[in-house]
Design a protein around this motif. Structure first.
Motif, mmCIF file in Angstrom:
data_model
loop_
_atom_site.group_PDB
_atom_site.id
_atom_site.type_symbol
_atom_site.label_atom_id
_atom_site.label_comp_id
_atom_site.label_asym_id
_atom_site.label_seq_id
_atom_site.Cartn_x
_atom_site.Cartn_y
_atom_site.Cartn_z
ATOM 1 N N TYR A 275 0.843 -1.190 0.000
ATOM 2 C CA TYR A 275 0.000 0.000 0.000
ATOM 3 C C TYR A 275 0.881 1.245 0.000
ATOM 4 O O TYR A 275 1.957 1.246 0.582
ATOM 5 N N SER A 276 0.402 2.285 -0.638
ATOM 6 C CA SER A 276 1.123 3.552 -0.605
ATOM 7 C C SER A 276 0.998 4.157 0.784
ATOM 8 O O SER A 276 -0.011 3.970 1.471
ATOM 9 N N ALA A 277 2.038 4.860 1.183
ATOM 10 C CA ALA A 277 1.988 5.534 2.473
ATOM 11 C C ALA A 277 0.867 6.573 2.435
ATOM 12 O O ALA A 277 0.733 7.307 1.452
ATOM 13 N N PRO A 278 0.046 6.648 3.466
ATOM 14 C CA PRO A 278 -1.072 7.594 3.453
ATOM 15 C C PRO A 278 -0.588 9.039 3.416
ATOM 16 O O PRO A 278 0.310 9.419 4.149
ATOM 17 N N ASP A 279 -1.185 9.808 2.511
ATOM 18 C CA ASP A 279 -0.908 11.240 2.404
ATOM 19 C C ASP A 279 0.543 11.572 2.049
ATOM 20 O O ASP A 279 0.971 12.717 2.190
ATOM 21 N N GLU B 157 -1.234 7.437 14.757
ATOM 22 C CA GLU B 157 -0.091 7.719 13.893
ATOM 23 C C GLU B 157 -0.206 9.141 13.379
ATOM 24 O O GLU B 157 -1.299 9.606 13.067
ATOM 25 N N CYS B 158 0.924 9.815 13.315
ATOM 26 C CA CYS B 158 0.984 11.185 12.806
ATOM 27 C C CYS B 158 1.801 11.193 11.521
ATOM 28 O O CYS B 158 2.841 10.542 11.436
ATOM 29 N N ALA C 273 1.462 21.041 4.549
ATOM 30 C CA ALA C 273 0.044 20.911 4.920
ATOM 31 C C ALA C 273 -0.004 20.597 6.408
ATOM 32 O O ALA C 273 0.993 20.156 6.985
ATOM 33 N N PRO C 274 -1.156 20.818 7.046
ATOM 34 C CA PRO C 274 -1.244 20.488 8.479
ATOM 35 C C PRO C 274 -0.957 19.010 8.721
ATOM 36 O O PRO C 274 -1.266 18.151 7.886
ATOM 37 N N ALA C 275 -0.367 18.716 9.854
ATOM 38 C CA ALA C 275 -0.110 17.320 10.221
ATOM 39 C C ALA C 275 -1.437 16.570 10.279
ATOM 40 O O ALA C 275 -2.479 17.134 10.628
ATOM 41 N N LYS C 276 -1.383 15.288 9.918
ATOM 42 C CA LYS C 276 -2.590 14.461 9.957
ATOM 43 C C LYS C 276 -2.410 13.336 10.965
ATOM 44 O O LYS C 276 -1.311 12.808 11.123
ATOM 45 N N TYR C 277 -3.515 12.988 11.616
ATOM 46 C CA TYR C 277 -3.503 11.940 12.634
ATOM 47 C C TYR C 277 -4.500 10.847 12.263
ATOM 48 O O TYR C 277 -5.579 11.132 11.742
ATOM 49 N N SER C 278 -4.109 9.614 12.548
ATOM 50 C CA SER C 278 -5.006 8.485 12.303
ATOM 51 C C SER C 278 -6.022 8.379 13.430
ATOM 52 O O SER C 278 -5.927 9.067 14.448
ATOM 53 N N SER D 20 1.710 16.314 20.493
ATOM 54 C CA SER D 20 2.770 17.295 20.201
ATOM 55 C C SER D 20 4.106 16.603 19.974
ATOM 56 O O SER D 20 4.853 16.937 19.053
ATOM 57 N N SER D 21 4.405 15.617 20.817
ATOM 58 C CA SER D 21 5.648 14.878 20.679
ATOM 59 C C SER D 21 5.670 14.073 19.382
ATOM 60 O O SER D 21 6.686 14.022 18.681
ATOM 61 N N LEU D 22 4.548 13.453 19.046
ATOM 62 C CA LEU D 22 4.447 12.692 17.803
ATOM 63 C C LEU D 22 4.621 13.617 16.595
ATOM 64 O O LEU D 22 5.296 13.272 15.622
ATOM 65 N N HIS D 23 4.018 14.776 16.685
ATOM 66 C CA HIS D 23 4.131 15.764 15.609
ATOM 67 C C HIS D 23 5.593 16.140 15.366
ATOM 68 O O HIS D 23 6.075 16.164 14.240
ATOM 69 N N GLN D 24 6.309 16.427 16.445
ATOM 70 C CA GLN D 24 7.717 16.806 16.330
ATOM 71 C C GLN D 24 8.560 15.665 15.785
ATOM 72 O O GLN D 24 9.453 15.866 14.953
#
Length: 200
Positions: free
Chosen positions: A41-45, A146-147, A132-137, A68-72
């Motif tokens: 599968y392609s990586a999402p986004d 997952e971010c 683009a803004p970070a996306k979260y599962s 916040s930590s996941l985003h960083q």
């Protein structure tokens, strides 16, 4: 008597069958070792490199309360990926550029050009912002999410900054040795960067 012979015969046959079964090794379960089995599968986004920009996609997985930590972490991962792409492309371009002048000019100029370019790449990475803004599962059964973070670095802007840095760093004598002209140097970089696409 006949019954006794039949019983002995059956007992002997049972012993032979038992012995033969015990001497054979059980058949091992066969499993494929092909790492490419299954679906991909392609990586999402995730984005891909274009002629205009380098991209980096970073991922992070962890507890939902640590957004916040996941985003960083995802941003740092994206930056590391795009840094590798840019450094690889730039060093290849410098190597090709210097090959035109042979070994007579030595390695000092090439080292200076590489070092200056990598400094600019690191600076550009530090100033990176997300495309683009970070996306979260959604939260999974373990309470984890997952971010995903994407960044872009525009190739012409990068080439312009590196060319200016090279013009500042090289002495007049060094510029003469390699017939350095800032506009031509920038153009060669833009051409090399534009050809770097999809990680190639």
């Amino acid at each position: 008597m006949k019954t006794r012979i039949i019983n002995l015969t059956l007992l002997l046959l049972s012993a032979i069958v038992y012995a033969s079964c015990g001497s054979t090794k059980p058949v091992a379960e066969t499993r494929s070792t092909n790492p490419f089995n299954g679906e991909f599968y392609s990586a999402p986004d995730a984005e891909i490199d274009t002629k205009e920009y380098f991209v980096g996609t970073g991922f992070a997985y962890g507890e939902r309360i640590q957004k916040s930590s996941l985003h960083q972490t995802a941003l740092t991962g994206a930056q590391d990926i795009v840094r590798q792409k840019m450094s690889h492309s730039y060093k290849g371009m410098i190597s090709n550029y210097m090959n035109n002048y042979g070994n007579d000019v030595g390695t000092d100029i090439q080292t200076k050009l590489e070092r200056g370019g990598i400094q600019i790449i690191d600076k550009v990475i530090e100033d990176t912002y997300e495309s683009a803004p970070a996306k979260y599962s959604e939260v999974d059964e373990k309470g984890q999410i997952e971010c995903v973070v994407n960044i872009r670095i525009y190739k012409n802007e990068l080439a312009d900054k590196i060319a200016k840095k090279a013009a500042e760093d090289l002495s007049s004598d060094e510029k003469l040795q390699i017939d350095f002209k800032e506009d031509q140097f920038r153009q060669k970089m833009q051409e090399a960067f534009s050809q770097y696409k999809d990680g190639k």
